[in-house]
Design an enzyme around this catalytic site. Structure first.
Site, PDB file in Angstrom:
ATOM      1  CB  ALA A   6      22.163 -26.071  11.728  1.00  0.00           C
ATOM      2  CG  HIS A  61      23.186 -18.638  -4.351  1.00  0.00           C
ATOM      3  ND1 HIS A  61      24.082 -19.489  -3.540  1.00  0.00           N
ATOM      4  CD2 HIS A  61      23.905 -17.350  -4.447  1.00  0.00           C
ATOM      5  CE1 HIS A  61      25.327 -19.016  -3.393  1.00  0.00           C
ATOM      6  NE2 HIS A  61      25.195 -17.940  -3.891  1.00  0.00           N
ATOM      7  CD  GLN A  76      26.093 -19.366   0.960  1.00  0.00           C
ATOM      8  OE1 GLN A  76      26.827 -19.790  -0.155  1.00  0.00           O
ATOM      9  NE2 GLN A  76      26.239 -20.081   2.102  1.00  0.00           N
ATOM     10  CB  SER A 125      31.199 -25.613   2.380  1.00  0.00           C
ATOM     11  OG  SER A 125      30.806 -24.836   1.144  1.00  0.00           O
TER      12      SER A 125
HETATM   13  P1  NAD Z   1      27.666 -26.868   0.755  1.00  0.00           P
HETATM   14  O1  NAD Z   1      27.109 -27.993   0.251  1.00  0.00           O
HETATM   15  O2  NAD Z   1      28.903 -26.499   0.069  1.00  0.00           O
HETATM   16  O3  NAD Z   1      28.337 -27.224   2.325  1.00  0.00           O
HETATM   17  C1  NAD Z   1      27.355 -27.680   3.181  1.00  0.00           C
HETATM   18  C2  NAD Z   1      27.839 -27.427   4.515  1.00  0.00           C
HETATM   19  O4  NAD Z   1      26.889 -27.934   5.534  1.00  0.00           O
HETATM   20  C3  NAD Z   1      29.093 -28.158   4.736  1.00  0.00           C
HETATM   21  O5  NAD Z   1      30.083 -27.493   5.284  1.00  0.00           O
HETATM   22  C4  NAD Z   1      28.734 -29.278   5.996  1.00  0.00           C
HETATM   23  O6  NAD Z   1      29.726 -29.266   6.819  1.00  0.00           O
HETATM   24  C5  NAD Z   1      27.524 -28.474   6.611  1.00  0.00           C
HETATM   25  N1  NAD Z   1      26.339 -29.356   7.016  1.00  0.00           N
HETATM   26  C6  NAD Z   1      26.218 -30.617   6.844  1.00  0.00           C
HETATM   27  N2  NAD Z   1      25.122 -31.164   7.798  1.00  0.00           N
HETATM   28  C7  NAD Z   1      24.778 -30.054   8.599  1.00  0.00           C
HETATM   29  C8  NAD Z   1      23.887 -29.799   9.620  1.00  0.00           C
HETATM   30  N3  NAD Z   1      22.955 -30.568   9.995  1.00  0.00           N
HETATM   31  N4  NAD Z   1      23.973 -28.425  10.161  1.00  0.00           N
HETATM   32  C9  NAD Z   1      24.805 -27.741   9.926  1.00  0.00           C
HETATM   33  N5  NAD Z   1      25.681 -27.758   8.819  1.00  0.00           N
HETATM   34  C10 NAD Z   1      25.819 -29.029   8.273  1.00  0.00           C
HETATM   35  O7  NAD Z   1      26.591 -25.850   0.896  1.00  0.00           O
HETATM   36  P2  NAD Z   1      26.843 -24.098   0.551  1.00  0.00           P
HETATM   37  O8  NAD Z   1      27.792 -23.557   1.509  1.00  0.00           O
HETATM   38  O9  NAD Z   1      25.504 -23.746   0.961  1.00  0.00           O
HETATM   39  O10 NAD Z   1      26.990 -24.121  -0.679  1.00  0.00           O
HETATM   40  C11 NAD Z   1      26.716 -23.122  -1.441  1.00  0.00           C
HETATM   41  C12 NAD Z   1      25.839 -23.753  -2.887  1.00  0.00           C
HETATM   42  O11 NAD Z   1      25.231 -24.705  -2.717  1.00  0.00           O
HETATM   43  C13 NAD Z   1      24.771 -22.662  -2.968  1.00  0.00           C
HETATM   44  O12 NAD Z   1      24.981 -22.112  -4.078  1.00  0.00           O
HETATM   45  C14 NAD Z   1      23.523 -23.194  -2.748  1.00  0.00           C
HETATM   46  O13 NAD Z   1      22.465 -22.707  -3.635  1.00  0.00           O
HETATM   47  C15 NAD Z   1      23.628 -24.717  -3.120  1.00  0.00           C
HETATM   48  N6  NAD Z   1      22.783 -25.799  -2.493  1.00  0.00           N
HETATM   49  C16 NAD Z   1      21.475 -25.495  -2.058  1.00  0.00           C
HETATM   50  C17 NAD Z   1      20.870 -26.474  -1.358  1.00  0.00           C
HETATM   51  C18 NAD Z   1      19.784 -26.061  -0.880  1.00  0.00           C
HETATM   52  O14 NAD Z   1      18.921 -25.375  -1.319  1.00  0.00           O
HETATM   53  N7  NAD Z   1      19.237 -26.920   0.316  1.00  0.00           N
HETATM   54  C19 NAD Z   1      21.283 -27.609  -1.519  1.00  0.00           C
HETATM   55  C20 NAD Z   1      22.686 -27.891  -2.118  1.00  0.00           C
HETATM   56  C21 NAD Z   1      23.598 -26.902  -2.599  1.00  0.00           C
END
Ligand code: NAD
Ligand code: ZN
Length: 253
Positions: free
Chosen positions: A243, A129, A111, A201
């Site tokens: 992770a 995404h 995602q 999440s």
């Molecule tokens: P989210 O932000 O909703 O959730 C993040 C999750 O990661 C949480 O459950 C949290 O507990 C967990 N987390 C935090 N630190 C962690 C670690 N070190 N190891 C493992 N897990 C950890 O993210 P999502 O579920 O991907 O939300 C979906 C939307 O957010 C998507 O549409 C995505 O495109 C977008 N998004 C992408 C990025 C990116 O590309 N890096 C960043 C922010 C949001």
């Protein structure tokens, strides 16, 4: 991961269990979310330090928001692009990249829009995404999406090279459908032996729905996340930890 003797034993047993499942899996599918990139310094949306604590998704990541105030939305994406450009893939990206070339039945569904899986060298991946490094014509003139890694982006908002209309970020916004080809690949990959859910999440659909789909089709579902999520109770094995730590432990088994 949690410290302390009893917990440590439990965690070690869980890692061993997960590792045994992975060793037997003909088909392994991994669904990743923003948590995978947290250790690289890319802010997540939800959870501790998540972006949504300061911004509202509906103000920034929807077609309506872009139509209302493209300059504001572009400023936010330009800021995220410069932040991500300074980040490097972490151990979690590296382990998944190694599995993607070593494991014939591997598929990665992400995602994330940050491009860090690609930079780590991951094969067999589907970006559900889109990518923050791709731009598209807002006017839908028919021009193919194009790559752009300029940081900062100028002019802002950027323009479509074909028709001169405004360009938009090549990501899937809330309320937009996923690319049917990506959805089909995700559906296919959800038929597997082990389905691993890492750093998401699990509230954004349809991506989150793939977890239940995989489970119903008989996959052994493993979740890796330092916090509990709405799917934690329905997975077969929940590995509570970051992770980059848990995947490193699994790779060392
Ligand atoms: P989210 O932000 O909703 O959730 C993040 C999750 O990661 C949480 O459950 C949290 O507990 C967990 N987390 C935090 N630190 C962690 C670690 N070190 N190891 C493992 N897990 C950890 O993210 P999502 O579920 O991907 O939300 C979906 C939307 O957010 C998507 O549409 C995505 O495109 C977008 N998004 C992408 C990025 C990116 O590309 N890096 C960043 C922010 C949001
Ligand atoms: Zn155009």
């Amino acid at each position: 991961m949690a410290e302390g003797d009893a917990t440590e034993e439990g965690v070690t047993a869980d890692i061993t269990r997960a590792s045994a499942r992975l060793a037997q899996a003909g088909r392994l599918t991994v669904l990743t979310g923003a948590g995978v990139s947290a250790a690289s310094g890319v802010p997540t949306f939800r959870g501790a330090g998540g972006l949504w604590r300061h911004f509202r998704a509906e103000d920034l990541a929807t077609p309506g928001a872009f139509a209302r105030d493209p300059a504001l939305v572009w400023e936010w994406y330009d800021w995220r692009r410069s932040l991500i450009a300074a980040c490097q893939p972490n151990r979690a990206h590296e382990v998944l990249a190694a599995w993607s070339t070593a494991h014939r039945g591997f598929a990665l569904l992400t995602q994330n829009v940050d491009g860090l899986h690609e930079r780590a060298g991951t094969a067999q991946m589907t970006r559900l995404h889109g990518s923050i490094w791709t731009l598209r014509c807002w006017n839908e003139c028919g021009a193919a999406p194009w790559a752009n890694r300029d940081v900062p982006l100028r002019p802002l908002p950027p323009r479509c090279p074909s028709c001169g209309a405004m360009a938009r970020p090549g990501v899937v916004w809330f309320g937009e459908p996923l690319d049917p080809l990506d959805l089909a690949r995700a559906d296919q990959a959800s038929t597997c032996d082990v389905f691993m859910v890492v750093g998401t999440s699990a509230v954004v659909h349809p991506a989150a729905g793939l977890i239940d789909l995989a489970r119903v089709r008989g996959a052994f579902v493993i979740e890796i996340n330092p916090e509990s999520t709405p799917v934690s109770d329905m997975v077969d094995l929940s590995l509570r930890g970051p992770a980059e730590v848990v995947l490193d432990a699994l790779a060392s088994c």
